[in-house]
Design a protein around this motif. Structure first.
Motif, PDB file in Angstrom:
ATOM      1  N   UNK A   4       0.792  -1.217   0.000  1.00  0.00           N
ATOM      2  CA  UNK A   4       0.000   0.000   0.000  1.00  0.00           C
ATOM      3  C   UNK A   4       0.826   1.271   0.000  1.00  0.00           C
ATOM      4  N   UNK A   5       2.136   1.174   0.098  1.00  0.00           N
ATOM      5  CA  UNK A   5       2.993   2.347   0.088  1.00  0.00           C
ATOM      6  C   UNK A   5       3.151   2.836  -1.344  1.00  0.00           C
ATOM      7  N   UNK A   6       2.974   4.126  -1.538  1.00  0.00           N
ATOM      8  CA  UNK A   6       3.101   4.708  -2.866  1.00  0.00           C
ATOM      9  C   UNK A   6       4.565   4.748  -3.285  1.00  0.00           C
ATOM     10  N   UNK A   7       4.803   4.503  -4.568  1.00  0.00           N
ATOM     11  CA  UNK A   7       6.171   4.564  -5.067  1.00  0.00           C
ATOM     12  C   UNK A   7       6.502   5.906  -5.693  1.00  0.00           C
ATOM     13  N   UNK A   8       5.656   6.898  -5.478  1.00  0.00           N
ATOM     14  CA  UNK A   8       5.941   8.217  -6.025  1.00  0.00           C
ATOM     15  C   UNK A   8       6.799   9.004  -5.040  1.00  0.00           C
ATOM     16  N   UNK A   9       7.405  10.052  -5.531  1.00  0.00           N
ATOM     17  CA  UNK A   9       8.188  10.954  -4.679  1.00  0.00           C
ATOM     18  C   UNK A   9       7.544  12.327  -4.784  1.00  0.00           C
ATOM     19  N   UNK A  10       6.615  12.617  -3.872  1.00  0.00           N
ATOM     20  CA  UNK A  10       5.878  13.871  -3.961  1.00  0.00           C
ATOM     21  C   UNK A  10       6.649  15.012  -3.281  1.00  0.00           C
ATOM     22  N   UNK A  11       6.170  16.217  -3.502  1.00  0.00           N
ATOM     23  CA  UNK A  11       6.853  17.407  -3.007  1.00  0.00           C
ATOM     24  C   UNK A  11       6.999  17.413  -1.492  1.00  0.00           C
ATOM     25  N   UNK A  87      10.637   2.696   0.295  1.00  0.00           N
ATOM     26  CA  UNK A  87       9.856   1.905   1.253  1.00  0.00           C
ATOM     27  C   UNK A  87      10.756   1.300   2.320  1.00  0.00           C
ATOM     28  N   UNK A  88      12.025   1.067   1.991  1.00  0.00           N
ATOM     29  CA  UNK A  88      12.981   0.497   2.941  1.00  0.00           C
ATOM     30  C   UNK A  88      13.097   1.373   4.192  1.00  0.00           C
ATOM     31  N   UNK A  89      13.275   2.675   3.998  1.00  0.00           N
ATOM     32  CA  UNK A  89      13.399   3.591   5.138  1.00  0.00           C
ATOM     33  C   UNK A  89      12.045   3.957   5.726  1.00  0.00           C
ATOM     34  N   UNK A  90      11.042   4.095   4.871  1.00  0.00           N
ATOM     35  CA  UNK A  90       9.714   4.467   5.366  1.00  0.00           C
ATOM     36  C   UNK A  90       9.166   3.398   6.306  1.00  0.00           C
TER      37      UNK A  90
END
Length: 133
Positions: A4-11, A87-90
């Motif tokens: 469920x973690x998004x793979x985008x890099x938002x602002x 996702x590794x760090x999140x």
């Protein structure tokens, strides 16, 4: 991703607050690790409401890469490499309810590398950061 973690890099996941950048680089307690050609400087700080658990900064000094085209390419490579592995760090920071991880990736080499080499370096750096948390 299946979790469920998004793979985008938002602002909001980018480190652009001058106060947080100052805390990362100037206050004691930051840590650093290097996997050539990238150096990661990181620090855990108190998390404000509504902010992501991990925020990142990509830095490519003009002293190392003189042409803007090369600096932009390397920053794009760094962002993409981080985005794929974030996702590794999140996931690791989820155990810290009120803490935020600030990370700065700094380019050290005077040449452009392949995307695969940059991804390998960033991946190894992120594993080192995860182990030290």
């Amino acid at each position: 991703m299946s979790d469920g973690t998004s793979q985008t890099l938002c602002k909001s996941e980018r480190l652009n607050s001058m106060t947080l950048i100052g805390r990362l680089f100037n206050e004691p307690g930051n840590r650093a690790t290097t996997v050539f050609p990238v150096r990661a400087i990181y620090k855990i700080v108190e998390r404000e409401a509504g902010t992501p658990a991990v925020t990142v900064l990509m830095s490519v000094p003009k002293r190392k890469l003189h042409h803007a085209v090369d600096r932009n390419r390397v920053k794009r490579q760094l962002r993409e490499a981080y985005r794929k592995q974030k996702a590794l760090l999140a996931d690791e920071m989820e155990s810290y309810e009120d803490k935020q991880l600030l990370v700065a990736f700094v380019w050290l080499e005077e040449a452009v590398r392949s995307s695969a080499a940059v991804e390998n370096s960033v991946s190894r750096l992120m594993n080192r950061i995860k182990e030290s948390l």
